[in-house]
Design a protein around this motif. Sequence first.
Motif, PDB file in Angstrom:
ATOM      1  N   UNK A 161       0.487  -1.197  -0.081  1.00  0.00           N
ATOM      2  CA  UNK A 161       0.610  -0.302   0.062  1.00  0.00           C
ATOM      3  C   UNK A 161       1.140   1.159   0.182  1.00  0.00           C
ATOM      4  N   UNK A 162       0.526   2.366  -1.141  1.00  0.00           N
ATOM      5  CA  UNK A 162       0.982   3.509  -0.816  1.00  0.00           C
ATOM      6  C   UNK A 162       0.560   4.307  -0.027  1.00  0.00           C
ATOM      7  N   UNK A 163       0.531   5.616   0.642  1.00  0.00           N
ATOM      8  CA  UNK A 163      -0.415   6.690   0.825  1.00  0.00           C
ATOM      9  C   UNK A 163       0.598   7.463   0.550  1.00  0.00           C
ATOM     10  N   UNK A 164       0.027   8.694  -0.100  1.00  0.00           N
ATOM     11  CA  UNK A 164       0.319   9.580  -0.665  1.00  0.00           C
ATOM     12  C   UNK A 164      -0.598  10.945  -0.047  1.00  0.00           C
ATOM     13  N   UNK A 165      -0.257  11.770   0.903  1.00  0.00           N
ATOM     14  CA  UNK A 165      -0.601  12.852   1.007  1.00  0.00           C
ATOM     15  C   UNK A 165       0.192  14.240   0.392  1.00  0.00           C
ATOM     16  N   UNK A 166      -1.113  14.752  -0.334  1.00  0.00           N
ATOM     17  CA  UNK A 166      -1.141  15.690  -0.885  1.00  0.00           C
ATOM     18  C   UNK A 166       0.330  15.458  -1.438  1.00  0.00           C
ATOM     19  N   UNK A 167       1.127  14.798  -2.139  1.00  0.00           N
ATOM     20  CA  UNK A 167       2.560  14.074  -2.253  1.00  0.00           C
ATOM     21  C   UNK A 167       2.129  15.304  -3.465  1.00  0.00           C
ATOM     22  N   UNK A 168       1.974  16.270  -4.846  1.00  0.00           N
ATOM     23  CA  UNK A 168       2.305  16.804  -5.801  1.00  0.00           C
ATOM     24  C   UNK A 168       1.759  18.561  -5.697  1.00  0.00           C
ATOM     25  N   UNK A 169       1.181  18.680  -4.637  1.00  0.00           N
ATOM     26  CA  UNK A 169       1.164  19.670  -3.816  1.00  0.00           C
ATOM     27  C   UNK A 169       1.918  21.224  -4.310  1.00  0.00           C
TER      28      UNK A 169
END
Length: 255
Positions: A161-169
């Motif tokens: 599982x990969x969790x991305x928290x506003x990775x490109x924000x």
Amino acid sequence: MSFLQINNVWKSYGQAQILERLNLSIDQGEFISMVGASGCGKSTLLKMILGSEVATKGEISLEGKPLVAEPDAERGIVFQKYSVFPHMTVLQNVMVADEFTKSFLLGRCFGSARKQVKQKAESFIDAVGLTPAINKYPHQLSGGMQQRLAIAQALMKAPKILLLDEPFGALDPGIRADMHVLIRDIWKKNNLTIFMVTHDIKEGFELGSRVWVFDKVRHDPQAPMAYGAQVTYDLKLDTDKTPDIAALTQKIAVN
Ligand SMILES: Nc1ncnc2c1ncn2[C@@H]1O[C@H](COP(=O)(O)OP(=O)(O)O)[C@@H](O)[C@H]1O
Ligand SMILES: [Mg+2]
């Protein structure tokens, strides 16, 4: 049995009810985009899936077993501003992700184990397009390159599982578009299940195979903290087709 199961999950901090009654089943390989107002609890849900926060009520299970309430190698996370180690090169930053797991007392591996770790790191660095910068330090990299480095680090542990928290924000639009191509490619090649929080609803629909919209459905003006947000829309998208983003956005607004 679904891959990840969220069963009647509630989360509060003190008097504030943040999330309530979340019931969601996720299959392996889904790409879930999470959108909703700032402060509604998206990052909190990511942290519960990561295992760094625990649900106040309810349960999250992975492949039929309750989630271990601490981060482990099955789940990797990338934040908007990832703090990669400033004193380490790109190669060292990626290698250390694996070295810590394999030999956390020593912090590094030796001999053939080290060679293997290095090869693996080099392949992920290549996958995120950072080979030309392999010996550079984070301060010598652009924001987009630092995010690529963070993604390579996360992949090094071979998470499911990969969790991305506003990775490109924090990235410029052109760089963002490149990152979209990259993350889709990584998602497909590694059979990952991805959860991505984004402020950008268009990005959510473009990348996700499923979009969750978070909102509060109950309000009490006398007690603004009494009720939490829920997933008010759970939209499964046909990833073979280009989504009609205008129509989907309209659907959320109208309903
Ligand atoms: N560790 C914490 N202690 C107390 N309140 C918290 C904590 N973490 C988050 N919150 C609160 O929970 C709410 C949801 O936060 P968060 O999940 O970060 O929202 P989002 O990611 O949707 O913007 C916010 O009101 C935030 O202030
Ligand atoms: Mg957040």
